[in-house]
Scaffold this motif. Structure first.
Motif, PDB file in Angstrom:
ATOM      1  N   GLY A   5       0.829  -1.204   0.000  1.00  0.00           N
ATOM      2  CA  GLY A   5       0.000   0.000   0.000  1.00  0.00           C
ATOM      3  C   GLY A   5       0.861   1.251   0.000  1.00  0.00           C
ATOM      4  O   GLY A   5       2.096   1.190   0.044  1.00  0.00           O
ATOM      5  N   ARG A   6       0.193   2.381  -0.063  1.00  0.00           N
ATOM      6  CA  ARG A   6       0.885   3.658  -0.074  1.00  0.00           C
ATOM      7  C   ARG A   6       0.041   4.614   0.759  1.00  0.00           C
ATOM      8  O   ARG A   6      -1.188   4.651   0.614  1.00  0.00           O
ATOM      9  CB  ARG A   6       0.972   4.142  -1.525  1.00  0.00           C
ATOM     10  CG  ARG A   6       1.850   5.332  -1.752  1.00  0.00           C
ATOM     11  CD  ARG A   6       1.936   5.612  -3.235  1.00  0.00           C
ATOM     12  NE  ARG A   6       2.716   6.796  -3.514  1.00  0.00           N
ATOM     13  CZ  ARG A   6       2.821   7.348  -4.713  1.00  0.00           C
ATOM     14  NH1 ARG A   6       2.195   6.806  -5.754  1.00  0.00           N
ATOM     15  NH2 ARG A   6       3.547   8.419  -4.895  1.00  0.00           N
ATOM     16  N   GLU A  61       4.467  11.209   2.272  1.00  0.00           N
ATOM     17  CA  GLU A  61       3.878   9.916   1.906  1.00  0.00           C
ATOM     18  C   GLU A  61       4.918   8.823   2.068  1.00  0.00           C
ATOM     19  O   GLU A  61       6.116   9.104   2.163  1.00  0.00           O
ATOM     20  CB  GLU A  61       3.429   9.939   0.453  1.00  0.00           C
ATOM     21  CG  GLU A  61       4.584  10.178  -0.512  1.00  0.00           C
ATOM     22  CD  GLU A  61       4.350   9.531  -1.857  1.00  0.00           C
ATOM     23  OE1 GLU A  61       4.503   8.295  -1.944  1.00  0.00           O
ATOM     24  OE2 GLU A  61       3.989  10.256  -2.796  1.00  0.00           O
ATOM     25  N   PHE A  62       4.470   7.603   2.151  1.00  0.00           N
ATOM     26  CA  PHE A  62       5.408   6.467   2.172  1.00  0.00           C
ATOM     27  C   PHE A  62       4.683   5.224   1.678  1.00  0.00           C
ATOM     28  O   PHE A  62       3.446   5.181   1.642  1.00  0.00           O
ATOM     29  CB  PHE A  62       5.982   6.256   3.576  1.00  0.00           C
ATOM     30  CG  PHE A  62       4.949   5.970   4.640  1.00  0.00           C
ATOM     31  CD1 PHE A  62       4.521   4.668   4.918  1.00  0.00           C
ATOM     32  CD2 PHE A  62       4.397   7.013   5.375  1.00  0.00           C
ATOM     33  CE1 PHE A  62       3.575   4.425   5.908  1.00  0.00           C
ATOM     34  CE2 PHE A  62       3.444   6.779   6.358  1.00  0.00           C
ATOM     35  CZ  PHE A  62       3.029   5.476   6.627  1.00  0.00           C
ATOM     36  N   CYS A 107      -1.513   2.074   9.953  1.00  0.00           N
ATOM     37  CA  CYS A 107      -2.577   2.925   9.386  1.00  0.00           C
ATOM     38  C   CYS A 107      -3.070   2.381   8.041  1.00  0.00           C
ATOM     39  O   CYS A 107      -4.214   2.623   7.655  1.00  0.00           O
ATOM     40  CB  CYS A 107      -2.097   4.362   9.240  1.00  0.00           C
ATOM     41  SG  CYS A 107      -0.681   4.514   8.157  1.00  0.00           S
ATOM     42  N   THR A 108      -2.249   1.631   7.354  1.00  0.00           N
ATOM     43  CA  THR A 108      -2.666   1.048   6.069  1.00  0.00           C
ATOM     44  C   THR A 108      -3.831   0.080   6.275  1.00  0.00           C
ATOM     45  O   THR A 108      -4.642  -0.136   5.387  1.00  0.00           O
ATOM     46  CB  THR A 108      -1.491   0.226   5.461  1.00  0.00           C
ATOM     47  OG1 THR A 108      -0.295   0.851   5.827  1.00  0.00           O
ATOM     48  CG2 THR A 108      -1.614   0.068   3.978  1.00  0.00           C
ATOM     49  N   PHE A 109      -3.864  -0.541   7.437  1.00  0.00           N
ATOM     50  CA  PHE A 109      -4.871  -1.589   7.662  1.00  0.00           C
ATOM     51  C   PHE A 109      -6.113  -1.076   8.387  1.00  0.00           C
ATOM     52  O   PHE A 109      -7.000  -1.829   8.718  1.00  0.00           O
ATOM     53  CB  PHE A 109      -4.229  -2.750   8.441  1.00  0.00           C
ATOM     54  CG  PHE A 109      -3.076  -3.347   7.700  1.00  0.00           C
ATOM     55  CD1 PHE A 109      -3.304  -4.238   6.674  1.00  0.00           C
ATOM     56  CD2 PHE A 109      -1.767  -2.982   7.986  1.00  0.00           C
ATOM     57  CE1 PHE A 109      -2.244  -4.785   5.954  1.00  0.00           C
ATOM     58  CE2 PHE A 109      -0.704  -3.521   7.277  1.00  0.00           C
ATOM     59  CZ  PHE A 109      -0.951  -4.422   6.255  1.00  0.00           C
ATOM     60  N   ARG A 150      -3.662   4.059  -0.399  1.00  0.00           N
ATOM     61  CA  ARG A 150      -3.818   3.324  -1.667  1.00  0.00           C
ATOM     62  C   ARG A 150      -3.417   1.862  -1.422  1.00  0.00           C
ATOM     63  O   ARG A 150      -2.363   1.607  -0.822  1.00  0.00           O
ATOM     64  CB  ARG A 150      -2.923   3.945  -2.743  1.00  0.00           C
ATOM     65  CG  ARG A 150      -2.871   3.142  -4.022  1.00  0.00           C
ATOM     66  CD  ARG A 150      -2.221   3.940  -5.136  1.00  0.00           C
ATOM     67  NE  ARG A 150      -3.076   5.043  -5.527  1.00  0.00           N
ATOM     68  CZ  ARG A 150      -2.686   6.052  -6.329  1.00  0.00           C
ATOM     69  NH1 ARG A 150      -1.443   6.079  -6.802  1.00  0.00           N
ATOM     70  NH2 ARG A 150      -3.518   7.017  -6.655  1.00  0.00           N
ATOM     71  N   VAL A 151      -4.245   0.960  -1.856  1.00  0.00           N
ATOM     72  CA  VAL A 151      -3.986  -0.465  -1.638  1.00  0.00           C
ATOM     73  C   VAL A 151      -3.756  -1.125  -2.992  1.00  0.00           C
ATOM     74  O   VAL A 151      -4.464  -0.815  -3.951  1.00  0.00           O
ATOM     75  CB  VAL A 151      -5.203  -1.094  -0.920  1.00  0.00           C
ATOM     76  CG1 VAL A 151      -5.008  -2.586  -0.740  1.00  0.00           C
ATOM     77  CG2 VAL A 151      -5.422  -0.433   0.420  1.00  0.00           C
TER      78      VAL A 151
END
Ligand SMILES: Nc1ncnc2c1ncn2[C@@H]1O[C@H](COP(=O)(O)OP(=O)(O)OP(=O)(O)O)[C@@H](O)[C@H]1O
Length: 673
Positions: free
Chosen positions: A59-60, A75-76, A100-102, A123-124
């Motif tokens: 993800g991003r 961003e990362f 935080c991606t999840f 973004r996934v």
């Protein structure tokens, strides 16, 4: 975003991923070169460096503003391993910054801070054949045209992507992400009445649209991408699903390694997915000292086929394969019993073969033989067994129940004789004696057990003595029990392993969302369950009804089933197909006659031209899944304690297409309602 823009984003992100992946490969090569160099002038063989992780972007994350904590970037990326360049940073999915991606739900935004900045969106990424090929954006703040408008990296674009269509080639169109069909509502499946040649499938009836109902559990992450992934053809072996992990799954996966949990879930609720990702998480490099697993994680499944199935996912997630061991319960028991490998499941004749009382009697025999030995040494297997049989002459203080007298009398006189018999009936006893006599316990740092409903009481006692220094992750489905000689409640397991929660209950979490099978397949299979157990919400509503066909002449049953399997092979294309039958031998002969050839490498795989199918007895199908499944003659599947757990498991191996071919009457539960 229009299609063209989407293609551009996919191409750009895929280029970044290739750069990332190459860099990781390079890093591994460089590390190996340094090791080789340092050993250049010695006679020592160079140790190999850990195998390279396949560099996959998960993800991003976009932040509201640049963050000093990540070198002023706003961003990362999140991926399978940490990596940093002048243009982009990738954090490992196991790092806390990646959490935080999840959790990407707008409602959570206020809690979603990375360092001191707020997350603007996530973004996934989706993948096909190892290539980044799809994505979904979740805006947590204000919605904009593009979460990442400025390209950070200038890499030549890859050719446009072509995503593979889902098997049913029907685009998934869900009204809202929370609307989902409960499989316990009125069944859409009408089983064919017992008249010849009646087919119920896509050709005869359109798919039934079921009324939407609130889905249990947290809101879905990346719902569109998730459903596209679920509908896509499946490979034979399991892959990691990092990008689309759901919040409840992520939470179970990322619990502290000393925490014990039991995850109860119907077929296809993602238990094996949790098992594989949890092993990887527990072994993460970033673990704080007090959470670091010092030894290894032991993953136990039901069969060798399951081990092969999960191994691919594990090796994709964990770079050092010395840090985990994955084995099947028959293999583990055989090692402890010093028996040759057989892969055959435990087969009990009476409950006493695997009862806890038998383990207690062995314990008594063990302590007696230990106190008899001159230096109080650990006794060997034969001595413990001799003491066990001797209990008939010298019973315990509180006596021996007549049932146990009869049982002990029925056992062979010596340990050698018991071992020579090689019966799968006594393997639990042999293994328990084995673990008591073992001088070098394995001391895993966490034990993960999948399909745990099939473990017998004495086998749980064996596991309890493996020297586990961490917690337990136990995954299973009591509805899929194969015998009534296993525990019928998780409370018994929790008591035995002493992992009850503070209220004295088993730490059970129920998984209620079905990822694998379509709602139509779940409905059909659920007819075998008591009404109160039919609680499963399938995330795939767009399936077609199972095809249920009665063959009037018994002699034509196998031919018809092969025909059905060939039909499924043609329909799933690159996907997978299995035939599950209790008469695999007769089926093998018939396949040969029709020009199918047995694969040299895998005794369950048959090939004809570019078609491939797996022929499996029900026992071997446990924990596996296929895009299309033919179940042959359900009446032949064994029953236990009035339940058809074996048949239920077989029916729920199907992801999208299920065909049932029968001659004898269908089991009672499968009649039309
Ligand atoms: N978050 C997810 N994203 C994408 N696919 C998922 C996700 N969770 C589960 N799946 C898919 O759902 C299918 C079923 O998952 P899994 O095999 O883990 O279920 P299970 O509960 O172990 O089933 P069973 O008890 O029947 O063996 C697999 O194809 C898996 O890849």
């Amino acid at each position: 975003m229009n299609e063209q823009e989407r293609s551009r984003v996919v191409a750009d992100e895929a280029a970044t991923e290739r750069d990332y992946s190459k860099a990781l490969e390079q890093k591994t090569k460089e590390a190996q070169r340094l090791v080789n160099e340092s050993l250049n002038n010695t006679w020592t063989t160079a140790p190999s460096v850990e195998s390279p992780m396949n560099g996959e972007l998960v993800g991003r994350v976009a932040l509201d503003s640049p963050s000093e904590d990540i070198d002023g970037a706003s961003e990362f990326y999140v991926g399978t391993a940490k990596h940093e360049t002048a243009d982009y940073q990738v954090f490992n999915w196991t790092a806390s910054i990646a959490a935080c991606t999840f959790y990407g739900q707008p409602a959570d935004r206020e809690n979603l801070q990375v360092m001191s900045e707020l997350v603007a969106g996530v973004r996934v990424f989706g993948h096909r054949n190892g290539e980044l090929s799809d994505f979904e954006d979740a805006f947590l703040g204000a919605e904009t045209d593009d979460l990442f408008p400025k390209r950070v990296l200038q890499i030549p674009r890859a050719p446009g992507f072509a995503s593979r269509p889902p098997i049913a080639s029907t685009p998934v169109d869900f009204a809202t992400q929370d609307d989902i069909t409960p499989s316990s509502s009125k069944s859409p499946v009408e089983v064919a009445p017992e008249t010849p040649d009646t087919l119920h499938g896509e050709d005869s009836q359109p798919p039934t649209v079921l009324p939407p109902t609130k889905m249990p559990g947290p809101a879905l992450r990346a719902p569109g991408l998730l459903r596209r992934e679920l509908a896509a053809p499946k490979k034979a072996a399991m892959s990691a699903v990092l990008a689309t992990l759901q919040v409840d799954q992520y939470e179970a996966i990322t619990k502290n390694g000393t925490t014990s949990q039991i995850l109860q879930g119907h077929p296809g609720t993602g238990k094996t997915i949790i098992a594989a990702h949890r092993a990887a998480y527990l072994l993460r490099d970033e673990a704080p000292d007090d959470e670091r697993i010092r030894s290894h994680v032991l993953v136990i499944g039901p069969t060798n086929e399951y081990v092969d199935h999960i191994r691919t996912a594990l090796s994709g997630l964990i770079d050092d394969d010395r840090r985990y061991e994955v084995t099947s319960i028959p293999t583990l028991l055989e090692q402890l019993s010093e028996l040759p490998p057989s892969t055959v499941p435990t087969q009990t004749l009476t409950y006493q073969d695997v009862d806890l009382e038998l383990a207690k009697l062995v314990d008594l025999a063990y302590s007696r033989s230990r106190s008899n030995s001159e230096l109080g040494e650990r006794p060997d297997r034969a001595t413990i067994y001799a003491e066990l049989v001797w209990l008939l002459q010298d019973p315990p203080d509180d006596g021996l129940n007549p049932e146990w007298v009869t049982y002990l009398r029925s056992l062979p006189g010596t340990y050698d004789e018991l071992q020579r018999q090689k019966t799968f009936r006594h393997r639990g006893l042999l293994a328990y004696i084995g673990i008591r006599a073992e001088r070098q316990p394995r001391y895993p740092g966490h034990i993960i057990i999948d399909e745990a409903q099939d473990l017998h009481p004495i086998e749980w006692e064996v596991l309890g003595r493996l020297g586990n220094s961490g917690g337990w992750t136990i995954l299973g489905d009591l509805n899929q029990r194969r015998t009534d000689h296993t525990f019928s409640s998780w409370d018994r397991v929790a008591t035995l392993l002493a992992i009850e929660d503070e209220n004295g209950h088993a730490p059970v979490q129920n998984l209620q969302r079905g990822y694998r099978s379509t709602a139509q397949i779940i409905h059909f299979a659920n007819q075998l369950l008591p009404r109160e157990d039919r609680i499963l919400y399938s995330l795939q509503q767009d399936g077609e009804r199972p095809t249920v066909t009665r063959i009037p002449a018994a002699g034509e049953l196998i031919g018809a089933a092969i025909g059905a399997a060939e039909d499924l092979c043609a329909r799933v294309g690159e996907g997978s197909v299995a035939v599950i039958t209790t008469d695999a031998l007769a089926f093998s002969r018939a396949l040969q006659k029709r020009g199918w050839l047995l694969d040299n490498a895998d005794t369950y795989v048959w090939r004809k031209g570019d078609r491939r199918l797996r022929l499996l007895p029900p026992e071997r199908a446990r924990g596996l899944e296929f895009d299309g499944v033919v179940v042959v003659e359900p009446a032949d599947f064994p029953e236990n304690a009035g339940r058809l757990g074996v048949l239920y498991t077989a029916l729920t191996r199907a992801n999208r297409l299920l065909t049932v071919i029968y001659h004898r009457a269908l089991p009672k539960g499968l009649k039309a309602r």
